[in-house]
Motif scaffolding. Structure first.
Motif, PDB file in Angstrom:
ATOM      1  N   GLY A  94      -0.082  51.849  14.969  1.00 21.20           N
ATOM      2  CA  GLY A  94      -0.988  50.817  15.472  1.00 21.20           C
ATOM      3  C   GLY A  94      -1.980  50.348  14.428  1.00 21.20           C
ATOM      4  N   ALA A  95      -2.238  51.194  13.435  1.00 18.15           N
ATOM      5  CA  ALA A  95      -3.185  50.825  12.376  1.00 18.15           C
ATOM      6  C   ALA A  95      -2.905  51.688  11.145  1.00 18.15           C
ATOM      7  N   ILE A  96      -3.230  51.132   9.994  1.00 22.45           N
ATOM      8  CA  ILE A  96      -3.061  51.856   8.728  1.00 22.45           C
ATOM      9  C   ILE A  96      -4.437  52.036   8.095  1.00 22.45           C
ATOM     10  N   LEU A  97      -4.729  53.273   7.699  1.00 18.52           N
ATOM     11  CA  LEU A  97      -5.954  53.568   6.957  1.00 18.52           C
ATOM     12  C   LEU A  97      -5.501  53.856   5.533  1.00 18.52           C
ATOM     13  N   ILE A  98      -5.892  53.025   4.595  1.00 16.43           N
ATOM     14  CA  ILE A  98      -5.328  53.161   3.246  1.00 16.43           C
ATOM     15  C   ILE A  98      -6.391  53.184   2.157  1.00 16.43           C
ATOM     16  N   HIS A 108     -12.450  53.411   0.133  1.00 18.93           N
ATOM     17  CA  HIS A 108     -12.632  53.948  -1.217  1.00 18.93           C
ATOM     18  C   HIS A 108     -13.733  54.984  -1.196  1.00 18.93           C
ATOM     19  N   LEU A 109     -13.524  56.049  -1.939  1.00 16.43           N
ATOM     20  CA  LEU A 109     -14.556  57.083  -2.065  1.00 16.43           C
ATOM     21  C   LEU A 109     -15.760  56.529  -2.816  1.00 16.43           C
ATOM     22  N   GLY A 133     -17.829  58.413  -0.280  1.00 13.44           N
ATOM     23  CA  GLY A 133     -17.081  59.658  -0.446  1.00 13.44           C
ATOM     24  C   GLY A 133     -16.177  59.889   0.761  1.00 13.44           C
ATOM     25  N   LYS A 134     -16.097  61.153   1.159  1.00 11.76           N
ATOM     26  CA  LYS A 134     -15.225  61.517   2.291  1.00 11.76           C
ATOM     27  C   LYS A 134     -15.582  60.726   3.550  1.00 11.76           C
ATOM     28  N   THR A 135     -16.878  60.399   3.682  1.00  9.28           N
ATOM     29  CA  THR A 135     -17.329  59.660   4.866  1.00  9.28           C
ATOM     30  C   THR A 135     -16.682  58.277   4.958  1.00  9.28           C
ATOM     31  N   SER A 136     -16.290  57.699   3.813  1.00  9.15           N
ATOM     32  CA  SER A 136     -15.586  56.406   3.861  1.00  9.15           C
ATOM     33  C   SER A 136     -14.333  56.525   4.728  1.00  9.15           C
ATOM     34  N   TYR A 137     -13.624  57.649   4.558  1.00 12.81           N
ATOM     35  CA  TYR A 137     -12.401  57.847   5.347  1.00 12.81           C
ATOM     36  C   TYR A 137     -12.734  58.011   6.831  1.00 12.81           C
ATOM     37  N   LEU A 180     -11.607  55.679   9.749  1.00 15.27           N
ATOM     38  CA  LEU A 180     -10.825  56.163  10.899  1.00 15.27           C
ATOM     39  C   LEU A 180     -11.408  55.608  12.199  1.00 15.27           C
ATOM     40  N   GLU A 181     -12.740  55.610  12.296  1.00 14.25           N
ATOM     41  CA  GLU A 181     -13.384  55.040  13.494  1.00 14.25           C
ATOM     42  C   GLU A 181     -12.944  53.588  13.692  1.00 14.25           C
ATOM     43  N   ALA A 182     -12.950  52.842  12.595  1.00 12.06           N
ATOM     44  CA  ALA A 182     -12.557  51.428  12.670  1.00 12.06           C
ATOM     45  C   ALA A 182     -11.089  51.312  13.093  1.00 12.06           C
ATOM     46  N   ALA A 183     -10.249  52.176  12.540  1.00 12.46           N
ATOM     47  CA  ALA A 183      -8.814  52.131  12.874  1.00 12.46           C
ATOM     48  C   ALA A 183      -8.601  52.473  14.355  1.00 12.46           C
TER      49      ALA A 183
END
Ligand code: DQA
Length: 146
Positions: free
Chosen positions: A70-74, A101-102, A129-133, A137-140
């Motif tokens: 349903g969504a891609i986190l890249i 991006h980190l 950093g890691k929080t970007s992911y 994820l929340e957005a995805a």
């Protein structure tokens, strides 16, 4: 609910030892385990891949619609700035993508200021950093709920 596909691009397998002054000491294993925990707590299925190969990333994106993604986190890593092929794969797949991006790519060398991916992504998170992911994820998750 559809699943979320997480794609880490080239050299992100080296996180932890790779330029720690830029990327911190976080490892890809730690990022993945936090993403899995966050997804589980939200009741969302995620699949995580890392590849150093542009064509392999293109194939992963190409397979996403048939795979009920349903969504891609890249994090396209260096391919962010060079890959017309990954950009075209995202556009062709019509699966909404969140670019992460980190590091803050706009605060770094000029060649990193251009993302070929951003115009075909739903949005971008850069610099946390890691929080970007985790923000990505929340957005995805929001995107797959739509
Ligand atoms: C990166 C930024 C890119 O410019 C770089 O090539 C990477 C990592 C980041 O997460 O900050 O490999 O995508």
């Amino acid at each position: 609910m559809a699943k979320i596909l997480v794609i880490h691009g080239p050299n992100l397998n080296l996180l932890g030892t790779r330029e720690p002054d830029v990327y911190g000491k976080v490892t890809i294993g730690e990022i993945n385990s936090d993403l899995k925990k966050a997804a589980k707590s939200r009741g969302v299925e995620i699949e995580i891949k890392q590849s150093n190969h542009e064509g392999e990333i293109v194939d992963l994106i190409g397979k996403a619609p048939a795979d009920k993604t349903g969504a891609i986190l890249i994090n396209p890593a260096a391919y962010t700035h060079t890959s017309v092929a990954i950009r075209d794969a995202i556009a062709a797949s019509r699966v909404p993508a969140v670019e992460v991006h980190l590091s803050n790519i706009y605060a770094r060398e000029e060649f990193r200021h251009t993302s070929l991916i951003a115009p075909v992504a739903k949005g971008q998170v850069s610099g946390f950093g890691k929080t970007s992911y985790l923000l990505g994820l929340e957005a995805a998750i929001e995107l797959i709920k739509k």
